[in-house]
Design a protein around this motif. Sequence first.
Motif, mmCIF file in Angstrom:
data_model
loop_
_atom_site.group_PDB
_atom_site.id
_atom_site.type_symbol
_atom_site.label_atom_id
_atom_site.label_comp_id
_atom_site.label_asym_id
_atom_site.label_seq_id
_atom_site.Cartn_x
_atom_site.Cartn_y
_atom_site.Cartn_z
ATOM 1 N N LEU A 154 0.819 -1.210 0.000
ATOM 2 C CA LEU A 154 0.000 0.000 0.000
ATOM 3 C C LEU A 154 0.857 1.266 0.000
ATOM 4 O O LEU A 154 0.473 2.277 -0.596
ATOM 5 N N CYS A 155 2.013 1.215 0.657
ATOM 6 C CA CYS A 155 2.941 2.361 0.620
ATOM 7 C C CYS A 155 3.351 2.644 -0.824
ATOM 8 O O CYS A 155 3.358 3.795 -1.272
ATOM 9 N N MET A 156 3.697 1.580 -1.554
ATOM 10 C CA MET A 156 4.124 1.743 -2.940
ATOM 11 C C MET A 156 2.940 2.098 -3.844
ATOM 12 O O MET A 156 3.077 2.891 -4.775
ATOM 13 N N ARG A 157 1.785 1.544 -3.557
ATOM 14 C CA ARG A 157 0.594 1.868 -4.339
ATOM 15 C C ARG A 157 0.213 3.342 -4.160
ATOM 16 O O ARG A 157 -0.258 4.001 -5.097
ATOM 17 N N ALA A 158 0.442 3.857 -2.946
ATOM 18 C CA ALA A 158 0.120 5.258 -2.653
ATOM 19 C C ALA A 158 0.859 6.212 -3.586
ATOM 20 O O ALA A 158 0.268 7.163 -4.111
ATOM 21 N N ILE A 159 2.146 5.942 -3.831
ATOM 22 C CA ILE A 159 2.904 6.834 -4.716
ATOM 23 C C ILE A 159 2.647 6.516 -6.190
ATOM 24 O O ILE A 159 2.692 7.399 -7.035
ATOM 25 N N ASP A 160 2.349 5.259 -6.480
ATOM 26 C CA ASP A 160 2.028 4.860 -7.852
ATOM 27 C C ASP A 160 0.785 5.614 -8.352
ATOM 28 O O ASP A 160 0.704 5.998 -9.519
ATOM 29 N N GLU A 161 -0.166 5.843 -7.451
ATOM 30 C CA GLU A 161 -1.388 6.564 -7.822
ATOM 31 C C GLU A 161 -1.084 8.016 -8.196
ATOM 32 O O GLU A 161 -1.805 8.621 -8.991
ATOM 33 N N ILE A 162 -0.022 8.571 -7.641
ATOM 34 C CA ILE A 162 0.392 9.929 -8.013
ATOM 35 C C ILE A 162 0.995 9.906 -9.413
ATOM 36 O O ILE A 162 0.626 10.696 -10.286
ATOM 37 N N GLU A 163 1.927 8.978 -9.646
ATOM 38 C CA GLU A 163 2.589 8.894 -10.955
ATOM 39 C C GLU A 163 1.569 8.674 -12.081
ATOM 40 O O GLU A 163 1.694 9.247 -13.163
#
Length: 276
Positions: free
Chosen positions: A42-51
Amino acid sequence: MSKVANLQKESMVMLKETSRTFFIPINFLEPTLKKTVASAYLCMRAIDEIEDHPEMDDDIKQHLLLAISEMLHTEFDRDRYQELIRPYVHILPPVTQRLADWISVCPEEIVGKINESTAIMAGGMAKWVEKKWVITTKEELDDYTYYVAGLVGTMLSDLWKWHDGTETDPELAIAFGRGLQAVNMLRNYDEDLERGVTFVPDGWNRDDMFNYANDNLAQADLYVKSIKNKRILMFCKVPLALAHSTLKALKSGKEKITRKEVEGIVEQLKQEEKID
Protein backbone atom coordinates in the motif's frame (compact mmCIF):
# COMPACT_ATOMS: atom_id res chain seq x y z
CA MET A 1 -9.69 -3.54 19.12
CA SER A 2 -6.45 -1.51 19.33
CA LYS A 3 -5.75 1.33 16.90
CA VAL A 4 -2.95 -0.66 15.20
CA ALA A 5 -5.13 -3.78 14.87
CA ASN A 6 -7.92 -1.68 13.41
CA LEU A 7 -5.54 -0.07 10.91
CA GLN A 8 -4.21 -3.50 9.92
CA LYS A 9 -7.76 -4.64 9.26
CA GLU A 10 -8.40 -1.50 7.20
CA SER A 11 -5.19 -2.09 5.24
CA MET A 12 -6.51 -5.47 4.08
CA VAL A 13 -9.79 -3.87 3.00
CA MET A 14 -7.86 -1.21 1.10
CA LEU A 15 -5.67 -3.86 -0.50
CA LYS A 16 -8.71 -5.73 -1.79
CA GLU A 17 -10.12 -2.47 -3.20
CA THR A 18 -6.89 -1.44 -4.95
CA SER A 19 -5.59 -4.79 -6.22
CA ARG A 20 -7.72 -7.92 -6.41
CA THR A 21 -4.86 -9.73 -8.15
CA PHE A 22 -2.44 -9.02 -5.28
CA PHE A 23 -5.11 -9.80 -2.69
CA ILE A 24 -5.31 -13.43 -3.81
CA PRO A 25 -1.70 -14.54 -3.12
CA ILE A 26 -1.23 -12.42 0.01
CA ASN A 27 -3.76 -14.58 1.84
CA PHE A 28 -1.37 -17.54 1.68
CA LEU A 29 1.18 -15.75 3.87
CA GLU A 30 1.60 -16.28 7.60
CA PRO A 31 -0.32 -13.56 9.56
CA THR A 32 2.59 -11.27 10.55
CA LEU A 33 4.13 -11.41 7.09
CA LYS A 34 0.71 -10.95 5.50
CA LYS A 35 0.13 -7.69 7.41
CA THR A 36 3.64 -6.47 6.64
CA VAL A 37 3.48 -7.21 2.90
CA ALA A 38 0.02 -5.58 2.72
CA SER A 39 1.32 -2.41 4.37
CA ALA A 40 4.43 -2.34 2.17
CA TYR A 41 2.35 -2.83 -0.98
CA LEU A 42 0.00 0.00 0.00
CA CYS A 43 2.94 2.36 0.62
CA MET A 44 4.12 1.74 -2.94
CA ARG A 45 0.59 1.87 -4.34
CA ALA A 46 0.12 5.26 -2.65
CA ILE A 47 2.90 6.83 -4.72
CA ASP A 48 2.03 4.86 -7.85
CA GLU A 49 -1.39 6.56 -7.82
CA ILE A 50 0.39 9.93 -8.01
CA GLU A 51 2.59 8.89 -10.96
CA ASP A 52 -0.41 7.47 -12.86
CA HIS A 53 -2.92 10.20 -11.97
CA PRO A 54 -4.86 11.18 -15.12
CA GLU A 55 -5.81 14.70 -13.97
CA MET A 56 -2.68 15.92 -12.21
CA ASP A 57 -0.11 18.12 -13.95
CA ASP A 58 3.34 16.59 -14.37
CA ASP A 59 5.07 19.37 -12.41
CA ILE A 60 2.79 18.70 -9.42
CA LYS A 61 3.42 14.94 -9.70
CA GLN A 62 7.16 15.58 -9.70
CA HIS A 63 6.93 17.97 -6.75
CA LEU A 64 4.90 15.48 -4.66
CA LEU A 65 7.03 12.44 -5.52
CA LEU A 66 10.32 14.21 -4.75
CA ALA A 67 8.97 15.60 -1.48
CA ILE A 68 7.68 12.16 -0.42
CA SER A 69 11.01 10.57 -1.37
CA GLU A 70 12.85 13.07 0.81
CA MET A 71 10.47 12.48 3.74
CA LEU A 72 10.87 8.71 3.53
CA HIS A 73 14.66 8.99 3.30
CA THR A 74 14.76 11.01 6.54
CA GLU A 75 12.03 10.75 9.17
CA PHE A 76 8.48 10.50 7.91
CA ASP A 77 6.17 12.98 9.62
CA ARG A 78 2.40 12.46 9.37
CA ASP A 79 1.52 16.16 9.82
CA ARG A 80 4.09 17.30 7.28
CA TYR A 81 2.76 14.76 4.78
CA GLN A 82 -0.84 15.91 5.27
CA GLU A 83 0.29 19.49 4.74
CA LEU A 84 2.05 18.46 1.51
CA ILE A 85 -0.99 16.76 -0.02
CA ARG A 86 -3.66 19.15 1.33
CA PRO A 87 -3.96 21.22 -1.91
CA TYR A 88 -4.57 18.01 -3.91
CA VAL A 89 -6.62 15.97 -1.44
CA HIS A 90 -9.78 16.41 -3.53
CA ILE A 91 -8.25 14.40 -6.41
CA LEU A 92 -5.96 11.97 -4.55
CA PRO A 93 -7.40 8.50 -3.81
CA PRO A 94 -7.71 7.28 -0.20
CA VAL A 95 -4.75 4.89 -0.55
CA THR A 96 -2.49 7.91 -1.19
CA GLN A 97 -4.08 10.13 1.44
CA ARG A 98 -3.43 7.43 4.05
CA LEU A 99 0.26 6.75 3.38
CA ALA A 100 1.09 7.59 7.02
CA ASP A 101 -1.34 4.88 8.19
CA TRP A 102 0.29 2.20 6.04
CA ILE A 103 3.73 3.15 7.38
CA SER A 104 2.44 3.10 10.98
CA VAL A 105 1.32 -0.55 10.81
CA CYS A 106 4.64 -1.87 9.49
CA PRO A 107 6.66 -3.68 12.21
CA GLU A 108 9.27 -1.32 13.65
CA GLU A 109 12.22 -3.57 12.80
CA ILE A 110 11.47 -3.62 9.04
CA VAL A 111 9.70 -0.30 8.40
CA GLY A 112 13.05 1.39 7.61
CA LYS A 113 13.63 -0.99 4.68
CA ILE A 114 10.11 -0.42 3.36
CA ASN A 115 10.49 3.36 3.63
CA GLU A 116 13.85 3.19 1.85
CA SER A 117 12.48 1.12 -1.07
CA THR A 118 9.44 3.39 -1.39
CA ALA A 119 11.66 6.49 -1.27
CA ILE A 120 13.86 5.18 -4.11
CA MET A 121 10.74 4.32 -6.10
CA ALA A 122 9.26 7.80 -5.61
CA GLY A 123 12.51 9.42 -6.73
CA GLY A 124 12.69 7.20 -9.82
CA MET A 125 9.06 7.89 -10.69
CA ALA A 126 9.70 11.65 -10.42
CA LYS A 127 12.60 11.26 -12.87
CA TRP A 128 10.39 9.48 -15.39
CA VAL A 129 7.57 12.01 -14.98
CA GLU A 130 10.11 14.68 -15.94
CA LYS A 131 11.14 12.58 -18.97
CA LYS A 132 7.41 12.26 -19.84
CA TRP A 133 7.90 8.47 -19.91
CA VAL A 134 9.72 8.69 -23.26
CA ILE A 135 11.66 5.40 -23.56
CA THR A 136 14.06 5.04 -26.49
CA THR A 137 16.32 2.10 -25.54
CA LYS A 138 16.14 -1.23 -23.72
CA GLU A 139 18.38 0.28 -21.02
CA GLU A 140 15.81 3.00 -20.42
CA LEU A 141 13.02 0.42 -20.33
CA ASP A 142 15.02 -1.53 -17.76
CA ASP A 143 15.52 1.65 -15.73
CA TYR A 144 11.83 2.53 -15.75
CA THR A 145 10.65 -1.00 -14.93
CA TYR A 146 13.24 -1.19 -12.13
CA TYR A 147 11.76 1.85 -10.39
CA VAL A 148 8.09 0.94 -10.81
CA ALA A 149 8.31 -2.84 -10.31
CA GLY A 150 11.81 -4.23 -9.79
CA LEU A 151 11.93 -2.41 -6.47
CA VAL A 152 8.82 -4.32 -5.39
CA GLY A 153 10.82 -7.52 -5.99
CA THR A 154 13.79 -6.34 -3.92
CA MET A 155 11.52 -5.11 -1.13
CA LEU A 156 9.76 -8.48 -0.99
CA SER A 157 13.14 -10.22 -0.81
CA ASP A 158 14.05 -7.98 2.15
CA LEU A 159 10.81 -9.07 3.83
CA TRP A 160 11.49 -12.78 3.19
CA LYS A 161 14.95 -12.48 4.74
CA TRP A 162 13.61 -10.55 7.73
CA HIS A 163 10.82 -13.08 8.28
CA ASP A 164 12.73 -16.37 8.33
CA GLY A 165 16.16 -15.85 6.76
CA THR A 166 15.02 -16.79 3.22
CA GLU A 167 17.82 -15.73 0.83
CA THR A 168 17.04 -14.84 -2.80
CA ASP A 169 19.11 -13.55 -5.71
CA PRO A 170 18.75 -9.71 -5.92
CA GLU A 171 18.90 -9.61 -9.74
CA LEU A 172 16.30 -12.36 -10.06
CA ALA A 173 14.11 -10.51 -7.55
CA ILE A 174 14.23 -7.45 -9.81
CA ALA A 175 13.35 -9.62 -12.83
CA PHE A 176 10.39 -11.03 -10.88
CA GLY A 177 8.90 -7.55 -10.48
CA ARG A 178 9.97 -6.45 -13.94
CA GLY A 179 8.38 -9.49 -15.63
CA LEU A 180 5.00 -8.87 -13.99
CA GLN A 181 5.20 -5.20 -15.00
CA ALA A 182 6.06 -6.08 -18.61
CA VAL A 183 2.91 -8.22 -18.84
CA ASN A 184 0.86 -5.29 -17.50
CA MET A 185 2.43 -3.02 -20.11
CA LEU A 186 1.41 -5.42 -22.87
CA ARG A 187 -2.08 -5.75 -21.43
CA ASN A 188 -2.46 -1.94 -21.40
CA TYR A 189 -0.60 -1.45 -24.70
CA ASP A 190 -3.52 -0.02 -26.72
CA GLU A 191 -4.92 1.97 -23.78
CA ASP A 192 -1.52 3.63 -23.19
CA LEU A 193 -1.21 4.48 -26.89
CA GLU A 194 -4.61 6.20 -26.76
CA ARG A 195 -3.39 8.53 -23.99
CA GLY A 196 -0.17 9.24 -25.87
CA VAL A 197 2.19 7.06 -23.81
CA THR A 198 4.27 4.18 -25.11
CA PHE A 199 6.81 2.24 -23.12
CA VAL A 200 8.22 0.63 -26.25
CA PRO A 201 11.86 1.48 -27.14
CA ASP A 202 12.64 2.94 -30.57
CA GLY A 203 12.70 0.25 -33.26
CA TRP A 204 10.78 -2.25 -31.13
CA ASN A 205 7.39 -3.69 -31.94
CA ARG A 206 4.87 -5.63 -29.87
CA ASP A 207 6.76 -8.91 -30.47
CA ASP A 208 9.90 -7.37 -28.93
CA MET A 209 7.88 -6.46 -25.85
CA PHE A 210 6.62 -10.05 -25.65
CA ASN A 211 10.24 -11.25 -25.77
CA TYR A 212 11.16 -8.76 -23.04
CA ALA A 213 8.34 -10.05 -20.84
CA ASN A 214 9.26 -13.70 -21.51
CA ASP A 215 12.95 -13.12 -20.73
CA ASN A 216 12.14 -11.55 -17.38
CA LEU A 217 9.52 -14.16 -16.50
CA ALA A 218 12.10 -16.89 -17.23
CA GLN A 219 14.38 -15.26 -14.63
CA ALA A 220 11.40 -14.96 -12.27
CA ASP A 221 10.89 -18.74 -12.61
CA LEU A 222 14.48 -19.16 -11.38
CA TYR A 223 13.84 -16.71 -8.54
CA VAL A 224 11.05 -18.82 -7.02
CA LYS A 225 13.12 -22.03 -7.20
CA SER A 226 15.32 -20.81 -4.33
CA ILE A 227 12.35 -20.27 -1.97
CA LYS A 228 11.74 -23.12 0.48
CA ASN A 229 9.04 -21.54 2.67
CA LYS A 230 5.83 -22.97 1.18
CA ARG A 231 3.66 -19.96 1.97
CA ILE A 232 6.15 -17.45 0.54
CA LEU A 233 6.59 -19.73 -2.47
CA MET A 234 2.84 -19.83 -3.03
CA PHE A 235 2.65 -16.05 -2.73
CA CYS A 236 5.25 -15.70 -5.50
CA LYS A 237 4.00 -18.53 -7.71
CA VAL A 238 0.42 -17.27 -8.04
CA PRO A 239 1.15 -13.90 -9.75
CA LEU A 240 3.90 -15.56 -11.80
CA ALA A 241 1.55 -18.27 -13.11
CA LEU A 242 -1.12 -15.64 -13.83
CA ALA A 243 1.46 -13.55 -15.73
CA HIS A 244 2.52 -16.53 -17.87
CA SER A 245 -1.14 -17.35 -18.64
CA THR A 246 -1.99 -13.71 -19.40
CA LEU A 247 0.95 -13.49 -21.79
CA LYS A 248 -0.29 -16.58 -23.66
CA ALA A 249 -3.80 -15.12 -23.81
CA LEU A 250 -2.54 -11.78 -25.15
CA LYS A 251 -0.43 -13.57 -27.74
CA SER A 252 -3.51 -15.42 -28.98
CA GLY A 253 -5.52 -12.18 -29.27
CA LYS A 254 -7.47 -12.25 -26.00
CA GLU A 255 -7.55 -9.17 -23.73
CA LYS A 256 -7.01 -11.08 -20.48
CA ILE A 257 -7.65 -14.38 -18.73
CA THR A 258 -11.06 -15.04 -17.19
CA ARG A 259 -11.88 -15.09 -13.48
CA LYS A 260 -12.60 -18.84 -13.85
CA GLU A 261 -9.12 -19.37 -15.34
CA VAL A 262 -7.59 -17.41 -12.43
CA GLU A 263 -9.42 -19.61 -9.92
CA GLY A 264 -8.30 -22.75 -11.77
CA ILE A 265 -4.64 -21.67 -11.75
CA VAL A 266 -4.75 -20.88 -8.01
CA GLU A 267 -6.45 -24.21 -7.22
CA GLN A 268 -3.89 -26.16 -9.24
CA LEU A 269 -0.99 -24.45 -7.42
CA LYS A 270 -2.61 -25.16 -4.05
CA GLN A 271 -2.75 -28.86 -4.93
CA GLU A 272 0.84 -28.90 -6.22
CA GLU A 273 2.17 -27.21 -3.09
CA LYS A 274 -0.24 -29.07 -0.77
CA ILE A 275 -1.30 -25.83 0.89
CA ASP A 276 -4.68 -24.57 2.16
